[in-house]
Design a protein around this motif. Sequence first.
Motif, mmCIF file in Angstrom:
data_model
loop_
_atom_site.group_PDB
_atom_site.id
_atom_site.type_symbol
_atom_site.label_atom_id
_atom_site.label_comp_id
_atom_site.label_asym_id
_atom_site.label_seq_id
_atom_site.Cartn_x
_atom_site.Cartn_y
_atom_site.Cartn_z
ATOM 1 N N ILE A 133 0.837 -1.108 -0.021
ATOM 2 C CA ILE A 133 0.096 0.059 -0.008
ATOM 3 C C ILE A 133 0.888 1.084 -0.030
ATOM 4 N N TRP A 134 0.951 1.768 -1.018
ATOM 5 C CA TRP A 134 1.846 3.169 -1.326
ATOM 6 C C TRP A 134 1.355 4.270 -0.600
ATOM 7 N N ASN A 135 2.425 5.138 -0.402
ATOM 8 C CA ASN A 135 2.173 6.625 0.077
ATOM 9 C C ASN A 135 0.692 6.781 1.015
ATOM 10 N N SER A 136 0.712 5.922 1.979
ATOM 11 C CA SER A 136 -0.139 6.123 3.183
ATOM 12 C C SER A 136 0.421 5.926 4.565
ATOM 13 N N ASP A 137 -0.211 6.731 5.513
ATOM 14 C CA ASP A 137 0.156 6.729 6.849
ATOM 15 C C ASP A 137 -0.982 6.175 7.677
ATOM 16 N N ILE A 138 -0.628 6.045 9.019
ATOM 17 C CA ILE A 138 -1.565 5.566 9.917
ATOM 18 C C ILE A 138 -2.135 6.788 10.575
ATOM 19 N N GLU A 139 -3.464 6.803 10.340
ATOM 20 C CA GLU A 139 -4.349 7.903 11.199
ATOM 21 C C GLU A 139 -4.628 7.574 12.633
ATOM 22 N N SER A 140 -5.138 6.160 12.650
ATOM 23 C CA SER A 140 -5.617 5.732 13.818
ATOM 24 C C SER A 140 -5.563 4.199 13.821
ATOM 25 N N MET A 141 -5.791 3.516 14.792
ATOM 26 C CA MET A 141 -5.783 1.907 14.763
ATOM 27 C C MET A 141 -7.038 1.571 15.727
ATOM 28 N N THR A 142 -7.370 0.252 15.567
ATOM 29 C CA THR A 142 -8.171 -0.537 16.578
ATOM 30 C C THR A 142 -7.447 -1.505 17.329
ATOM 31 N N THR A 143 -7.959 -1.895 18.420
ATOM 32 C CA THR A 143 -7.247 -2.700 19.370
ATOM 33 C C THR A 143 -8.214 -3.679 19.865
ATOM 34 N N ALA A 144 -7.847 -4.710 20.494
ATOM 35 C CA ALA A 144 -8.692 -5.582 21.166
ATOM 36 C C ALA A 144 -7.962 -6.156 22.404
ATOM 37 N N THR A 145 -8.791 -6.389 23.383
ATOM 38 C CA THR A 145 -8.089 -7.058 24.690
ATOM 39 C C THR A 145 -8.247 -8.605 24.967
ATOM 40 N N SER A 146 -7.628 -8.971 25.798
ATOM 41 C CA SER A 146 -7.533 -10.558 26.155
ATOM 42 C C SER A 146 -7.021 -11.419 25.161
ATOM 43 N N PRO A 147 -5.873 -11.309 24.750
ATOM 44 C CA PRO A 147 -4.927 -10.195 25.156
ATOM 45 C C PRO A 147 -4.785 -9.000 24.317
ATOM 46 N N TYR A 148 -4.285 -8.023 24.798
ATOM 47 C CA TYR A 148 -4.201 -6.693 24.280
ATOM 48 C C TYR A 148 -3.586 -6.765 22.939
ATOM 49 N N ARG A 149 -4.009 -6.208 22.015
ATOM 50 C CA ARG A 149 -3.395 -6.620 20.645
ATOM 51 C C ARG A 149 -3.982 -5.578 19.749
ATOM 52 N N VAL A 150 -3.203 -5.165 18.629
ATOM 53 C CA VAL A 150 -3.663 -4.306 17.647
ATOM 54 C C VAL A 150 -4.369 -5.311 16.629
ATOM 55 N N SER A 494 6.218 -5.584 26.100
ATOM 56 C CA SER A 494 5.993 -6.442 27.385
ATOM 57 C C SER A 494 4.466 -6.550 27.334
ATOM 58 N N TYR A 495 3.547 -6.099 26.351
ATOM 59 C CA TYR A 495 2.368 -6.319 26.685
ATOM 60 C C TYR A 495 1.300 -6.342 25.394
ATOM 61 N N VAL A 496 1.721 -6.050 24.189
ATOM 62 C CA VAL A 496 1.284 -5.813 22.990
ATOM 63 C C VAL A 496 1.347 -7.189 22.425
ATOM 64 N N ALA A 497 0.380 -8.258 22.284
ATOM 65 C CA ALA A 497 0.699 -9.492 21.859
ATOM 66 C C ALA A 497 1.231 -9.702 20.605
ATOM 67 N N ASN A 498 0.662 -9.069 19.707
ATOM 68 C CA ASN A 498 1.030 -9.441 18.358
ATOM 69 C C ASN A 498 1.627 -8.420 17.612
ATOM 70 N N LEU A 544 4.264 -12.539 21.090
ATOM 71 C CA LEU A 544 4.747 -11.970 22.760
ATOM 72 C C LEU A 544 4.676 -13.335 23.605
ATOM 73 N N TYR A 545 4.117 -14.514 23.050
ATOM 74 C CA TYR A 545 4.012 -15.570 24.013
ATOM 75 C C TYR A 545 4.855 -16.811 23.384
ATOM 76 N N PHE A 546 5.686 -16.501 22.545
ATOM 77 C CA PHE A 546 6.757 -17.348 22.164
ATOM 78 C C PHE A 546 7.362 -18.314 23.263
ATOM 79 N N THR A 547 7.130 -19.514 23.105
ATOM 80 C CA THR A 547 7.881 -20.506 24.106
ATOM 81 C C THR A 547 9.405 -20.695 23.741
ATOM 82 N N SER A 548 10.140 -21.234 24.363
ATOM 83 C CA SER A 548 11.685 -21.467 23.825
ATOM 84 C C SER A 548 11.638 -22.492 22.602
ATOM 85 N N SER A 549 10.453 -23.156 22.623
ATOM 86 C CA SER A 549 10.458 -24.047 21.398
ATOM 87 C C SER A 549 10.077 -23.211 19.934
ATOM 88 N N ASP A 550 9.131 -22.380 20.071
ATOM 89 C CA ASP A 550 8.828 -21.455 19.194
ATOM 90 C C ASP A 550 10.136 -20.738 18.588
#
Length: 567
Positions: A133-150, A494-498, A544-550
């Motif tokens: 997506i060319w020549n475009s910038d972020i004006e706002s975003m949406t998020t969710a909880t459980s866990p907190y993520r974009v 430390s808190y945004v899961a994705n 954010l939740y990767f284990t040692s195996s991941d």
Amino acid sequence: MKKIAKSLSSITILTVLAVPLFATAAEAKTIVIYGDTMAGVAAAAKAASNAPTHQVILIAPGTSSKLGGLGTVGGQNFYDTKKWYSPSLGTTDHPQKGTFAWWYSQVGQFYNTDTLASRMASDLAKYSNLSIIWNSDIESMTTATSPYRVTGLNLKNVVRNSTTGYVTFGTTTRTVTGDVFIDASDEGRLARLSNWGGTTGRFDWPSNYLDADETGVNGKARQQATTLMFKVKNVNWPTGVSYPYTNGDMIFTVDSSTGARALYGGKDTLNTSATVKSFNDTWGPQGYAIKPMNIAENGPSSISNGEWWVNTLLVFNVDGRAYEKDRGTSRFPSNMRSDYKTVDQAWVAARDFIATPSFLTALKQFKGLENAQLVYDLSGKPVVGDVMYLRESIHNSNSSTSNANGTENSNYELTTSESIGAGNSATTGTDTGNYSTRIGLSFYNSDINAYKYSDMKNASGSYIWPVTNALRPDLSSTPANNPAYVPYKALTTSYVANLLLPGYAVGTSSYGWSEHRVLPNLTVFGDAAGVAAAHAVNTSVNPLYFTSSDISSVQAKLSSTGARLDK
């Protein structure tokens, strides 16, 4: 900025204690990468190639419709590299491999910016699951909880206003949703808008090395000086000599693989030329100074058109987070220093300043530039980088409560001590604790550019360069002699899961950043973020939740695709 408090609902507890799933494994998912930088392009290629059944979207917020950011449209066509001897391999080479090594093999250390931008476009075009997506910038975003993520980004098109020179929002809107997000930008925009909780500039330095207004809970820390690259022609190139060739304090060299030419140096001229000293004495207090320089031909002579990109103009007091299109909104940094400019203000003012006769006169005092002339565009303005060379903006902290002066060795996943005291093997040095989760090697000098004009002078009034040891004399005896292991968690918050952070917001201290900020290292971070994002969508586990195996799986994939993880 406070972080959003996490709910203690049963759902949240389960996402922490169990493997957090954001969709069923059978569903096609989307990786969204913000930033057309080298880190962003590397991340996009690695994500698309390693998650072929999923979608990858690269958001390019520049106005040029070319990839590469600072290293292409920004004019920084002189790779900052440093080779290192590996005791285990018995070889001397750049420790950064992967995508950086590929680009280096294609264009060399000094290159034509359009050639590299085209190379990047070709690299990405081969992936049918990747779109830009060319020549475009972020004006706002949406998020969710459980866990907190974009969950989504609301975009608007951007254009450079021909009257003001500022980059402004247009009227075309678009919404992009995704499952994993990557912030590969220089300003850390996506990280900041996701209610980020890190630090700005050198806030984490010990307070005794800061100005009074930078200290304490309300301190507003300085960021390293920026630069605006510009083009010249009529460089005096020595012939009939062997390269590298030294003339005065300037070194002239030729890329053995491509024939492209470059010169660098000027530390003595900074002090011996009355013209240069007078220029800096006059303009330094007003926010501009000439420093020792890097100059690279815009590719081999057959395609350079006799034009060279120059890196020498320091522009002080610029906030890398602040843009005019955000002024008056919550996106604009509320804690911007009163003596700082926005990036747009600095870009316009510096472009006009480059055209002043006194600047060109001072530039001509350096060997090789005695007859230099500026290159002008059709509108009569000097040809400059489309983006400024920001050297610092934000740093992701792993602490939600104790961001403070003097936390450079406690609040970051890649600390000052680990960066400069790294060893030459997996069992030596201060970075051994990062070995098990390493996702790459980062290597360069501890290279701080001045934070303000007075940093360039010593107590007797003589100009000094570099300034690193003078600004941090407590660390002058511990140069960065070895590559540092970069831990996986340096890419996560430390808190945004994705969310993954291979750009300027990566989780390193400010002093450590002086080593990690160069383009080869950022490309290493981009490779790792792309592979990690692919693993996340392939396994339905938030980064954010990767284990040692991941993490082991990410390491294996990185190694199999050319990255270097071992010393």
